[in-house]
Design an enzyme around this catalytic site. Structure first.
Site, mmCIF file in Angstrom:
data_model
loop_
_atom_site.group_PDB
_atom_site.id
_atom_site.type_symbol
_atom_site.label_atom_id
_atom_site.label_comp_id
_atom_site.label_asym_id
_atom_site.label_seq_id
_atom_site.Cartn_x
_atom_site.Cartn_y
_atom_site.Cartn_z
ATOM 1 N N ALA A 1 4.315 6.653 9.597
ATOM 2 C CA ALA A 1 4.531 6.792 8.157
ATOM 3 C C ALA A 1 3.572 7.875 7.663
ATOM 4 C CB ALA A 1 4.267 5.469 7.459
ATOM 5 N N GLY B 1 -3.470 6.457 1.294
ATOM 6 C CA GLY B 1 -2.867 5.938 2.528
ATOM 7 C C GLY B 1 -1.601 5.161 2.225
ATOM 8 N N ASN B 2 -1.089 4.459 3.199
ATOM 9 C CA ASN B 2 0.067 3.588 2.960
ATOM 10 C C ASN B 2 -0.062 2.328 3.798
ATOM 11 O OD1 ASN B 2 1.562 3.958 5.572
ATOM 12 N ND2 ASN B 2 1.508 6.095 4.882
ATOM 13 N N ARG B 3 0.883 1.405 3.631
ATOM 14 C CA ARG B 3 0.735 0.080 4.231
ATOM 15 C C ARG B 3 1.284 -0.045 5.645
ATOM 16 N NH1 ARG B 3 -0.769 -3.145 -0.031
ATOM 17 N NH2 ARG B 3 0.025 -2.479 -2.058
#
Ligand code: CTP
Length: 401
Positions: A276, A208-210
């Site tokens: 994102a 995943g990402n932030r």
């Protein structure tokens, strides 16, 4: 439906037409509005608070204090409202509104109202024609209240003429029309995507990402505030739109986000893709939890579909905008993406600039249009940035109409 999820505060004052308010509440609810009712003491002679609370599904406020001596906060009520409608408005309350007298819950909400105030006067023929009434109505008009004119017909006194409260159907139509004409994006369908995507490795792990989703959710809210019909396709995020009219489709992976965006895009007028989205995902998803064995583990990754680029290829009448989050060469890289993804404009921001990026509440953006013209904005809260982006889209539509 323009009134869908709109907060309608209905103020009832003591005229015989108050009995029609039961029907009025039902009509607003049928339009999808959320209705709260406040009443003067005199109006309770004509219609009961109980009837109105059953119909509106909210407690009806008739005084500054309730039966348990709790204070009814008129400021909070007035702030809650997207529209404050006073119907019927008697000559007495009209005079109070015109002079700022604040002696009951309805007059207090009037002075506290931040939303548009609509008034539907109702009185006897001669009272309606009286110069004092006309003078008071003029004051209200000058103060930017909206007057729903009284209608002609048989009056409670037995006289016939002007002074009847506008029929409930006409009041609803009047308010509907007002919102329709005064919101720049009413009738427009908008697609926004936001948040991260999670790409499964096995049943318990993901890449995943932030991204928090804050920026995209704020954009969805802003479009909705201006009357657009918004569908927000949201990756795993704790953020929620404030505007109740926004339809949220929750997704997890880039593939789910792609499918949802693709389905919605065809019938959209505007699409702003701020999510994102992961650029790579595991080539295969393990059926069961991967056990800890060797010292090293490699996971093969494959490219995900570029949602924005795909929509760019399918684009017909739509305004299509994307985001570019860069750490270096911000303008150069963002400009390249406009062409590559066939965008109308791109919102560029730097992940390394102070106050910008994923985890903060502020952002500093530059918008670049398809003619490579730059528009620089100050560091602002994400809500304020969302306003700039939505206003940019509105002006862009006007110029390219
Ligand atoms: N985007 C998308 N689908 C992807 C990747 C990105 O729709 N699979 C969209 C993002 O939502 C954003 C824009 O493309 O609106 C730019 O994303 P960004 O991550 O800045 O750029 P990439 O195209 O992924 O290129 P790079 O990571 O190399 O900068």
């Amino acid at each position: 439906m323009t009134l869908k999820n709109k907060h309608i505060l209905l103020g009832i004052t003591g005229g015989i037409a108050a009995y029609k308010c039961a029907h009025l509440v039902r009509l607003f609810i049928k339009e999808g509005a959320i209705v709260k009712v406040i009443m003067t003491k005199a109006s309770e002679e004509f219609v009961t608070p109980k009837t109105l609370s059953v119909l509106s599904k909210h407690e009806v406020v008739t005084d500054f204090f309730d039966a348990n001596h709790n204070w009814n906060n008129h400021v909070a009520l007035a702030e809650w409202a997207d529209a404050f409608i006073v119907a019927p408005l008697t000559a007495n309350t009209l005079a109070k509104f015109a002079t700022g007298i604040c002696d009951n819950i309805v007059t207090a909400c009037y002075l506290s109202a931040r939303s548009k105030v609509f008034i539907a006067p109702a009185m006897d023929l001669d009272m309606y024609q009286h110069p004092t009434t006309k003078y008071n109505l003029d004051i209200l008009r000058k103060n930017e209240n909206i007057i729903i004119p009284a209608e002609s017909g048989e009056l409670a006194s037995g006289l016939t003429g002007e002074g009847r409260m506008a029929e409930p159907e006409n009041i609803v139509q009047f308010v509907n029309q007002y919102f329709e004409n005064n919101l720049p994006l009413s009738g427009k369908k908008v697609l926004v995507n936001a948040g991260p995507t999670y790409e499964a490795i096995d049943p318990v792990r993901f890449i995943g990402n932030r991204s928090s989703g804050k920026m995209g959710v704020a954009i969805a809210d802003e479009f909705a505030k201006l009357g657009a019909d918004v569908i927000l396709i949201l990756g795993p995020s704790h953020q929620k739109p404030v505007e109740k009219s926004v339809t949220v489709i929750n997704v997890e992976s880039s593939e789910e986000m792609f499918n949802a965006c693709q389905a919605v895009f065809v019938s959209s007028d505007i699409a702003v893709l701020s999510a994102a989205v992961a650029d790579y995902k595991p080539k295969t998803i393990a059926d069961s939890k991967i056990k800890k064995k060797d010292a090293e583990l490699s996971i093969d990754l494959v490219k995900t579909t570029d949602i924005l680029e795909t929509l760019g290829k399918q684009k017909k009448h739509q305004l299509l905008a994307g985001f570019a989050l860069e750490t270096n060469n911000v303008i150069e890289y963002a400009t390249e993406k406009i062409k590559k993804k066939n965008l109308d404009f791109i919102v560029a921001n730097s992940a390394t600039e102070k106050g910008s990026g994923f985890s903060v509440d502020t952002n500093k953006i530059t918008i670049i249009d398809k003619h490579n013209k730059l528009y620089n904005f100050e560091l602002k809260s994400k809500q304020e940035v969302a306003k700039d982006i939505v206003n940019f889209a509105i002006n862009y539509l006007k110029i390219h109409a």
